[in-house]
Scaffold this motif. Structure first.
Motif, PDB file in Angstrom:
ATOM      1  N   LEU A 159       0.875  -1.170   0.000  1.00  0.00           N
ATOM      2  CA  LEU A 159       0.000   0.000   0.000  1.00  0.00           C
ATOM      3  C   LEU A 159       0.910   1.215   0.000  1.00  0.00           C
ATOM      4  CD1 LEU A 159      -2.541  -1.067   2.765  1.00  0.00           C
ATOM      5  CD2 LEU A 159      -2.874  -1.119   0.289  1.00  0.00           C
ATOM      6  N   THR A 160       0.574   2.216  -0.802  1.00  0.00           N
ATOM      7  CA  THR A 160       1.391   3.421  -0.912  1.00  0.00           C
ATOM      8  C   THR A 160       0.563   4.634  -0.532  1.00  0.00           C
ATOM      9  OG1 THR A 160       2.622   2.393  -2.721  1.00  0.00           O
ATOM     10  CG2 THR A 160       2.850   4.767  -2.477  1.00  0.00           C
ATOM     11  N   PHE A 161       1.139   5.471   0.341  1.00  0.00           N
ATOM     12  CA  PHE A 161       0.461   6.668   0.819  1.00  0.00           C
ATOM     13  C   PHE A 161       1.361   7.884   0.630  1.00  0.00           C
ATOM     14  CE2 PHE A 161      -0.935   3.094   3.385  1.00  0.00           C
ATOM     15  CZ  PHE A 161      -2.300   3.213   3.365  1.00  0.00           C
ATOM     16  N   PRO A 162       0.808   9.034   0.248  1.00  0.00           N
ATOM     17  CA  PRO A 162       1.604  10.264   0.266  1.00  0.00           C
ATOM     18  C   PRO A 162       2.064  10.530   1.703  1.00  0.00           C
ATOM     19  CG  PRO A 162      -0.446  10.598  -0.934  1.00  0.00           C
ATOM     20  CD  PRO A 162      -0.556   9.265  -0.239  1.00  0.00           C
ATOM     21  N   SER A 163       3.279  10.983   1.877  1.00  0.00           N
ATOM     22  CA  SER A 163       3.849  11.184   3.215  1.00  0.00           C
ATOM     23  C   SER A 163       2.983  12.077   4.093  1.00  0.00           C
ATOM     24  CB  SER A 163       5.258  11.769   3.114  1.00  0.00           C
ATOM     25  OG  SER A 163       6.101  10.872   2.445  1.00  0.00           O
ATOM     26  N   ALA A 164       2.501  13.178   3.558  1.00  0.00           N
ATOM     27  CA  ALA A 164       1.692  14.113   4.350  1.00  0.00           C
ATOM     28  C   ALA A 164       0.400  13.451   4.837  1.00  0.00           C
ATOM     29  CB  ALA A 164       1.385  15.363   3.544  1.00  0.00           C
ATOM     30  N   SER A 165      -0.246  12.684   3.996  1.00  0.00           N
ATOM     31  CA  SER A 165      -1.488  12.008   4.380  1.00  0.00           C
ATOM     32  C   SER A 165      -1.232  10.958   5.453  1.00  0.00           C
ATOM     33  CB  SER A 165      -2.129  11.332   3.169  1.00  0.00           C
ATOM     34  OG  SER A 165      -2.494  12.288   2.220  1.00  0.00           O
ATOM     35  N   PHE A 166      -0.124  10.250   5.336  1.00  0.00           N
ATOM     36  CA  PHE A 166       0.199   9.231   6.325  1.00  0.00           C
ATOM     37  C   PHE A 166       0.502   9.865   7.682  1.00  0.00           C
ATOM     38  CE2 PHE A 166       2.815   5.858   8.271  1.00  0.00           C
ATOM     39  CZ  PHE A 166       1.925   4.807   8.148  1.00  0.00           C
ATOM     40  N   ALA A 167       1.168  11.004   7.677  1.00  0.00           N
ATOM     41  CA  ALA A 167       1.470  11.722   8.923  1.00  0.00           C
ATOM     42  C   ALA A 167       0.180  12.151   9.622  1.00  0.00           C
ATOM     43  CB  ALA A 167       2.357  12.922   8.645  1.00  0.00           C
ATOM     44  N   VAL A 168      -0.796  12.631   8.871  1.00  0.00           N
ATOM     45  CA  VAL A 168      -2.092  13.027   9.442  1.00  0.00           C
ATOM     46  C   VAL A 168      -2.791  11.801  10.041  1.00  0.00           C
ATOM     47  CG1 VAL A 168      -4.405  13.881   8.862  1.00  0.00           C
ATOM     48  CG2 VAL A 168      -2.374  15.025   7.956  1.00  0.00           C
ATOM     49  N   PHE A 169      -2.741  10.691   9.334  1.00  0.00           N
ATOM     50  CA  PHE A 169      -3.338   9.441   9.810  1.00  0.00           C
ATOM     51  C   PHE A 169      -2.708   9.011  11.142  1.00  0.00           C
ATOM     52  CE2 PHE A 169      -2.931   4.724   9.766  1.00  0.00           C
ATOM     53  CZ  PHE A 169      -4.254   4.409   9.982  1.00  0.00           C
ATOM     54  N   LEU A 170      -1.378   9.020  11.223  1.00  0.00           N
ATOM     55  CA  LEU A 170      -0.694   8.632  12.460  1.00  0.00           C
ATOM     56  C   LEU A 170      -1.017   9.577  13.604  1.00  0.00           C
ATOM     57  CD1 LEU A 170       2.843   7.483  11.284  1.00  0.00           C
ATOM     58  CD2 LEU A 170       0.888   6.074  11.961  1.00  0.00           C
ATOM     59  N   ALA A 186      -3.722  11.228  14.037  1.00  0.00           N
ATOM     60  CA  ALA A 186      -5.091  10.928  14.473  1.00  0.00           C
ATOM     61  C   ALA A 186      -5.105   9.694  15.367  1.00  0.00           C
ATOM     62  CB  ALA A 186      -5.988  10.728  13.261  1.00  0.00           C
ATOM     63  N   LEU A 187      -4.331   8.677  15.021  1.00  0.00           N
ATOM     64  CA  LEU A 187      -4.272   7.470  15.856  1.00  0.00           C
ATOM     65  C   LEU A 187      -3.654   7.768  17.214  1.00  0.00           C
ATOM     66  CD1 LEU A 187      -3.124   4.714  13.345  1.00  0.00           C
ATOM     67  CD2 LEU A 187      -5.405   5.079  14.283  1.00  0.00           C
ATOM     68  N   LYS A 188      -2.600   8.536  17.237  1.00  0.00           N
ATOM     69  CA  LYS A 188      -1.898   8.845  18.484  1.00  0.00           C
ATOM     70  C   LYS A 188      -2.755   9.717  19.393  1.00  0.00           C
ATOM     71  CE  LYS A 188       2.664   8.616  16.434  1.00  0.00           C
ATOM     72  NZ  LYS A 188       3.838   9.406  16.002  1.00  0.00           N
ATOM     73  N   GLY A 189      -3.580  10.567  18.812  1.00  0.00           N
ATOM     74  CA  GLY A 189      -4.370  11.498  19.603  1.00  0.00           C
ATOM     75  C   GLY A 189      -5.670  10.935  20.128  1.00  0.00           C
ATOM     76  N   SER A 190      -6.071   9.759  19.679  1.00  0.00           N
ATOM     77  CA  SER A 190      -7.371   9.217  20.071  1.00  0.00           C
ATOM     78  C   SER A 190      -7.301   7.748  20.475  1.00  0.00           C
ATOM     79  CB  SER A 190      -8.352   9.380  18.905  1.00  0.00           C
ATOM     80  OG  SER A 190      -8.458  10.727  18.550  1.00  0.00           O
ATOM     81  N   PRO A 191      -6.531   7.405  21.503  1.00  0.00           N
ATOM     82  CA  PRO A 191      -6.428   5.983  21.874  1.00  0.00           C
ATOM     83  C   PRO A 191      -7.729   5.407  22.410  1.00  0.00           C
ATOM     84  CG  PRO A 191      -5.356   7.358  23.516  1.00  0.00           C
ATOM     85  CD  PRO A 191      -5.739   8.264  22.374  1.00  0.00           C
TER      86      PRO A 191
END
Length: 64
Positions: free
Chosen positions: A43-54, A56-61
């Protein structure tokens, strides 16, 4: 000729042969993820989009 990707295994892969995990590699503009059991499918993601995804995960456990 391009250099080969350096894949890093997840720290959550557990013991044993380490074949039950995700692997990740970075490129200048993209992040690639694959399953260690099926390394040819990525799976390939643009770096900026992947950073936003991470972020979001870190901020909402509590959501997971």
């Amino acid at each position: 000729m391009t250099a080969p990707d350096t894949w890093q295994k997840s720290s959550y892969s557990g013991g044993g042969d380490g074949n039950n995990c995700l692997e990740i590699t970075t490129r200048p503009t993209h992040i690639l993820i694959r399953d260690s059991k099926a390394p040819t499918a990525t799976l390939t993601f643009p770096s900026a989009s992947f950073a936003v995804f991470l972020d979001a995960l870190k901020g909402s456990p509590d959501r997971w």
